[in-house]
Design a protein around this motif. Structure first.
Motif, PDB file in Angstrom:
ATOM      1  N   PRO A 479       0.822  -1.220   0.000  1.00 23.40           N
ATOM      2  CA  PRO A 479       0.000   0.000   0.000  1.00 23.40           C
ATOM      3  C   PRO A 479       0.848   1.260   0.000  1.00 23.40           C
ATOM      4  O   PRO A 479       2.069   1.219   0.214  1.00 23.40           O
ATOM      5  CB  PRO A 479      -0.805  -0.130   1.298  1.00 23.40           C
ATOM      6  CG  PRO A 479       0.075  -0.936   2.201  1.00 23.40           C
ATOM      7  CD  PRO A 479       0.781  -1.918   1.291  1.00 23.40           C
ATOM      8  N   ALA A 480       0.194   2.383  -0.201  1.00 24.09           N
ATOM      9  CA  ALA A 480       0.907   3.657  -0.290  1.00 24.09           C
ATOM     10  C   ALA A 480       1.602   4.016   1.014  1.00 24.09           C
ATOM     11  O   ALA A 480       2.683   4.594   1.004  1.00 24.09           O
ATOM     12  CB  ALA A 480      -0.063   4.768  -0.700  1.00 24.09           C
ATOM     13  N   LEU A 613      -4.230   9.689  -0.317  1.00 25.12           N
ATOM     14  CA  LEU A 613      -2.936   9.380   0.276  1.00 25.12           C
ATOM     15  C   LEU A 613      -1.769   9.654  -0.664  1.00 25.12           C
ATOM     16  O   LEU A 613      -0.614   9.564  -0.262  1.00 25.12           O
ATOM     17  CB  LEU A 613      -2.898   7.907   0.705  1.00 25.12           C
ATOM     18  CG  LEU A 613      -3.899   7.484   1.792  1.00 25.12           C
ATOM     19  CD1 LEU A 613      -3.865   5.982   1.979  1.00 25.12           C
ATOM     20  CD2 LEU A 613      -3.598   8.195   3.101  1.00 25.12           C
ATOM     21  N   VAL A 614      -2.068   9.970  -1.907  1.00 27.63           N
ATOM     22  CA  VAL A 614      -1.030  10.127  -2.934  1.00 27.63           C
ATOM     23  C   VAL A 614      -0.850  11.606  -3.271  1.00 27.63           C
ATOM     24  O   VAL A 614      -1.827  12.353  -3.404  1.00 27.63           O
ATOM     25  CB  VAL A 614      -1.408   9.342  -4.205  1.00 27.63           C
ATOM     26  CG1 VAL A 614      -0.327   9.487  -5.265  1.00 27.63           C
ATOM     27  CG2 VAL A 614      -1.646   7.882  -3.870  1.00 27.63           C
ATOM     28  N   ASP A 615       0.392  12.030  -3.421  1.00 30.02           N
ATOM     29  CA  ASP A 615       0.695  13.386  -3.852  1.00 30.02           C
ATOM     30  C   ASP A 615       0.167  13.577  -5.280  1.00 30.02           C
ATOM     31  O   ASP A 615       0.540  12.833  -6.191  1.00 30.02           O
ATOM     32  CB  ASP A 615       2.212  13.602  -3.818  1.00 30.02           C
ATOM     33  CG  ASP A 615       2.616  15.028  -4.173  1.00 30.02           C
ATOM     34  OD1 ASP A 615       1.767  15.794  -4.664  1.00 30.02           O
ATOM     35  OD2 ASP A 615       3.795  15.367  -3.962  1.00 30.02           O
ATOM     36  N   PRO A 616      -0.728  14.552  -5.504  1.00 25.74           N
ATOM     37  CA  PRO A 616      -1.272  14.738  -6.861  1.00 25.74           C
ATOM     38  C   PRO A 616      -0.196  14.936  -7.920  1.00 25.74           C
ATOM     39  O   PRO A 616      -0.400  14.600  -9.098  1.00 25.74           O
ATOM     40  CB  PRO A 616      -2.139  15.999  -6.710  1.00 25.74           C
ATOM     41  CG  PRO A 616      -2.478  16.073  -5.256  1.00 25.74           C
ATOM     42  CD  PRO A 616      -1.285  15.505  -4.539  1.00 25.74           C
ATOM     43  N   ALA A 617       0.957  15.487  -7.535  1.00 30.14           N
ATOM     44  CA  ALA A 617       2.028  15.716  -8.512  1.00 30.14           C
ATOM     45  C   ALA A 617       2.538  14.414  -9.110  1.00 30.14           C
ATOM     46  O   ALA A 617       3.097  14.404 -10.221  1.00 30.14           O
ATOM     47  CB  ALA A 617       3.178  16.482  -7.853  1.00 30.14           C
ATOM     48  N   ASN A 618       2.360  13.286  -8.381  1.00 30.42           N
ATOM     49  CA  ASN A 618       2.870  12.006  -8.869  1.00 30.42           C
ATOM     50  C   ASN A 618       2.103  11.496 -10.087  1.00 30.42           C
ATOM     51  O   ASN A 618       2.542  10.553 -10.739  1.00 30.42           O
ATOM     52  CB  ASN A 618       2.804  10.949  -7.761  1.00 30.42           C
ATOM     53  CG  ASN A 618       3.824  11.205  -6.677  1.00 30.42           C
ATOM     54  OD1 ASN A 618       4.642  12.109  -6.786  1.00 30.42           O
ATOM     55  ND2 ASN A 618       3.789  10.409  -5.619  1.00 30.42           N
ATOM     56  N   LEU A 649       8.260   9.970  -4.800  1.00 31.84           N
ATOM     57  CA  LEU A 649       8.339  10.556  -6.135  1.00 31.84           C
ATOM     58  C   LEU A 649       7.886   9.600  -7.234  1.00 31.84           C
ATOM     59  O   LEU A 649       7.882   9.975  -8.416  1.00 31.84           O
ATOM     60  CB  LEU A 649       9.781  11.008  -6.425  1.00 31.84           C
ATOM     61  CG  LEU A 649      10.366  12.046  -5.470  1.00 31.84           C
ATOM     62  CD1 LEU A 649      11.826  12.324  -5.823  1.00 31.84           C
ATOM     63  CD2 LEU A 649       9.549  13.334  -5.494  1.00 31.84           C
ATOM     64  N   LEU A 650       7.515   8.374  -6.869  1.00 36.04           N
ATOM     65  CA  LEU A 650       7.118   7.407  -7.891  1.00 36.04           C
ATOM     66  C   LEU A 650       5.823   7.845  -8.567  1.00 36.04           C
ATOM     67  O   LEU A 650       4.870   8.277  -7.909  1.00 36.04           O
ATOM     68  CB  LEU A 650       6.913   6.025  -7.269  1.00 36.04           C
ATOM     69  CG  LEU A 650       8.153   5.156  -7.083  1.00 36.04           C
ATOM     70  CD1 LEU A 650       7.780   3.855  -6.398  1.00 36.04           C
ATOM     71  CD2 LEU A 650       8.843   4.874  -8.419  1.00 36.04           C
ATOM     72  N   PRO A 651       5.765   7.725  -9.889  1.00 35.92           N
ATOM     73  CA  PRO A 651       4.559   8.159 -10.608  1.00 35.92           C
ATOM     74  C   PRO A 651       3.416   7.157 -10.455  1.00 35.92           C
ATOM     75  O   PRO A 651       3.623   5.991 -10.113  1.00 35.92           O
ATOM     76  CB  PRO A 651       5.039   8.221 -12.059  1.00 35.92           C
ATOM     77  CG  PRO A 651       6.134   7.202 -12.132  1.00 35.92           C
ATOM     78  CD  PRO A 651       6.816   7.252 -10.801  1.00 35.92           C
ATOM     79  N   ILE A 652       2.221   7.643 -10.723  1.00 32.87           N
ATOM     80  CA  ILE A 652       1.021   6.813 -10.709  1.00 32.87           C
ATOM     81  C   ILE A 652       0.803   6.215 -12.094  1.00 32.87           C
ATOM     82  O   ILE A 652       0.965   6.892 -13.118  1.00 32.87           O
ATOM     83  CB  ILE A 652      -0.204   7.652 -10.300  1.00 32.87           C
ATOM     84  CG1 ILE A 652      -0.014   8.214  -8.896  1.00 32.87           C
ATOM     85  CG2 ILE A 652      -1.480   6.834 -10.376  1.00 32.87           C
ATOM     86  CD1 ILE A 652       0.157   7.174  -7.828  1.00 32.87           C
TER      87      ILE A 652
END
Length: 693
Positions: A479-480, A613-618, A649-652
């Motif tokens: 999980p994140a 839970l995820v940074d939108p920038a990802n 920093l990992l992308p979605i």
């Protein structure tokens, strides 16, 4: 069953889940308001008063407590109180001639092949008092209750300093009238509310298990009540105006004012909340069958999730002679964590755990005085953990010193160099953890290859891929936020009430109308309790089940029922199918026995968007943006140049290949060579594991 419609009560925009562990208090705040976002907090637990750790974590969110709509709390208060025997002084009033039931037990021994071992019951013999009364197994009165005996016993227990009391009469599950009358008498004498009637907590046969469960409940009830009362008062003083909710060991939650009457149900709530978070997270990603794997500093917890529903058992034993027969998520624990100590025994064999270095002195690499190699030290030597991070602490020893101690204690006795010794430690540890996985899967008739391994905790993602490869599990889901999964479980948990009623009759003699009435009565009671809660729900889910066995057998098999109107033929077929799946044996010549009827009433909470839970920038980054370093890492006896990624920093929605190490604040993820990693919209990592050759 189909959900039962129910009107939602209110919207909750700001929800807090907080889990108190032995070392850290983890908090997750989800704010679905515009520009709200997520707050993640880890603060040291305040063991002398856990309430202060919760309050400290809330303060670090920088969110006004009065703006919080719901606080859901997982606590180790009751679990630790029982394991450490820090309990309220408790007395028992029981049937004449039966005060030793909770001590005699099942005549088992702590060590099956040992000559020594001892057991101390929660309630000592001098505080277990007998009164004249007797029912037969059908609930018929053989000897009426002598009320003056109850009054005399109560006064004697109070004079002995008892704060809490249990009423536990023989066969009260079949007819609770004597227990009810004894409780009514006690309410006129006892100076507080800490009165536990065995049938109210567990209306189930087996006097030993029912008595121990009631004794646990009574012994921890004052402790939990004081803790929750103190915490709620502190919260109200800071502006929180709602009742907060508490996780139960069954993976559901109830409001604090209701929970202390059934305090035993909060035992093991911490591990349960992690399993609930795993089931919720994986279901959103389309994975309904899981083996959850939570590896921390001292232990590893594993559990099974089938069709997105965690396995629940009411036959778990917290420790030797401590059966707590209330529904709890079926979590199995072993003493294998990051701090587990490796050693060579007198037979020249390498062993890992269950003894742990703990937080003090901890692994060698922590620099707090530890000199015995641990799993964490082995992972560091093999390059799986970041040496710059672990060895940057004050007084941390250099890597050469850690290698020297590993050589001295493990390598030299076994004829291995330091890397080989570290690899052997990891292999032995993984083998122990694989055994725990087999207990919840193969031992229950399930093939691990049909499941996804859900890895969380501080050390779970370090070992998950190797464990999956060992067991033939094709996928690992990380999980994140692996380190705060238990706090997430508090946020996503539903309201839940469980009921059990004993029948204990051959199936061909059971009154099926009475079966239907019992199941429907349990549904009605669950609906009433959930209606009394203050938290909003979107509907009810009803689960029916039964404990069954073949006549003459001891152990039970739990089966799921399709509805409260089940037929005799359906019960027979469901049981025979479940028995064959478990043991691969047909026994058509032996009659089935219906032991217990069970109902779970679940108030479904609104769905939580884990994408928060995820940074939108990802969502717009590339995999290369997350690459932060390269270092050699040991895999299967060889060093491999391995890419190090930052999880933040990992992308979605992108993929990449192993070998790789993924580092984040609360864990490290190891990806072996030839494994592929995908990232979904919730930020979970799905690792496709190459099968062992």
């Amino acid at each position: 069953m189909a959900p039962v419609p129910q009107t939602a009560k209110s919207d909750a925009n700001v929800i807090v889940g907080v889990d108190v562990g032995g070392t850290f208090t983890d908090l997750l705040l989800l704010d679905s308001r515009p520009n709200g976002g997520v707050r993640v907090v880890k603060t040291p637990s305040t063991l002398e008063n856990q309430a202060f750790g919760v309050l400290n974590a809330l303060e670090e969110t920088n969110v006004d407590i009065s703006a919080i709509d719901a606080i859901i709390h997982g606590t180790t208060t009751t679990t630790n109180a029982v394991l450490e025997r820090r309990l309220a002084v408790t007395g028992m009033i029981t049937t004449r001639g039966f005060r030793d039931i909770i001590e005699v037990g099942r005549r088992t021994r702590p060590q099956a092949y040992g000559m020594y071992g001892e057991f101390q019951p929660l309630i000592p013999r001098n505080l277990r008092l007998e009164v004249r009364e007797r029912l037969d197994a059908a609930g018929n009165i053989v000897i009426p209750l002598e009320e003056d005996d109850v009054r005399a016993a109560a006064r004697k227990l109070l004079d002995a300093g008892c704060e809490s009391v249990v009423v536990h009469f023989l066969h009260a599950y079949a007819n609770p009238d004597h227990e009810r009358r004894a409780v009514a008498i006690l309410r006129d004498i006892w100076p507080n509310e800490y009165i536990t009637a065995g049938h109210e907590l567990l209306s189930e046969y087996r006097e030993y298990e029912r008595g121990v469960t009631a004794a646990v409940n009574a012994s921890v009830r004052p402790i939990l009540h004081r803790y929750l009362d103190r915490l709620q008062n502190e919260l109200k003083g800071r502006g929180f105006r709602r009742d907060f909710l508490v996780m139960n060991g069954n993976g559901g939650m109830v409001s604090a004012p209701l929970v202390d009457r059934e305090s035993a149900k909060t035992v093991m709530s911490g591990p349960a909340s992690g399993v609930m978070a795993a089931a919720y997270t994986a279901k959103r990603g389309g994975f309904n069958n899981l083996i959850t794997y939570d590896m921390g500093g001292t232990s590893t917890d594993v559990a099974l999730v089938l069709n997105a529903i965690p396995a629940v058992s009411n036959e778990l034993e917290l420790e030797y002679a401590m059966p707590i027969h209330v529904p709890m998520v079926d979590v199995r624990s072993i003493g294998s964590g990051g701090g587990s100590i490796a050693y060579v025994n007198d037979a020249g064999l390498l062993k890992v755990g269950p003894r742990s270095a703990g937080a003090e002195p901890g692994p060698i690499c922590y620099g707090r005085g530890g000199v015995e190699p641990t799993i964490t030290d082995a992972n560091l030597i093999l390059g799986r953990l970041n040496p710059d991070g672990l060895l940057s602490a004050e007084n941390a020893p250099p890597l050469d010193k850690i290698r020297a101690l590993l050589d001295q204690r493990i390598g030299s006795p076994l004829g291995l160099n330091s890397e080989q010794a570290a690899g052997a430690i990891i292999r032995v540890a993984n083998d122990r953890m694989a055994g725990a996985v087999r207990l919840v899967s193969l031992a229950k008739g399930h093939d691990p290859r049909d499941f996804t391994l859900f890895a969380f905790g501080g050390a779970g993602p370090l070992h998950a891929v190797a464990l999956a490869r060992e067991l033939g599990i094709p996928r690992v889901l990380v999980p994140a936020r692996p380190g705060i999964t238990n706090a997430l479980g508090c946020v996503v948990a539903d309201l839940r009430h469980d009921f059990v009623r004993t029948v204990n009759q051959p199936l061909d003699q059971v009154d099926m109308d009475a079966v239907h009435d019992t199941l429907n009565e349990q549904v009605a009671e669950g609906q009433r309790l959930i209606q009394d809660e203050t938290i909003d729900t979107e509907g009810l889910r009803i689960l029916h089940g039964a404990d069954m066995q073949f006549i003459g057998q001891t152990h039970l098999i739990n089966v799921s029922l399709t509805s409260a109107e089940t037929t005799r033929e359906e019960l027979q077929n469901i049981f025979e199918t479940a028995y064959f799946e478990r043991f691969q044996v047909d026994l058509p010549e032996i009659r089935a026995n219906l032991v217990n009827l069970k109902t779970s009433v679940i108030g479904r909470r609104p769905e939580v968007d884990l994408g928060l839970l995820v940074d939108p920038a990802n969502r717009s980054r590339n995999v290369e943006d997350a690459r932060i370093a390269t270092r050699p890492v040991w895999f299967d006896g060889e060093w491999h140049d391995t890419t190090i990624y930052s999880r933040d920093l990992l992308p979605i929605g992108k993929s990449f290949e192993g070998p790789a190490i993924i580092e984040q604040m609360d864990t490290t993820v190891v990806v072996e060579p030839d494994n592929k990693v995908d990232s979904d919209t919730d930020g979970n990592l799905l690792i496709h594991v190459k099968a062992a050759s």
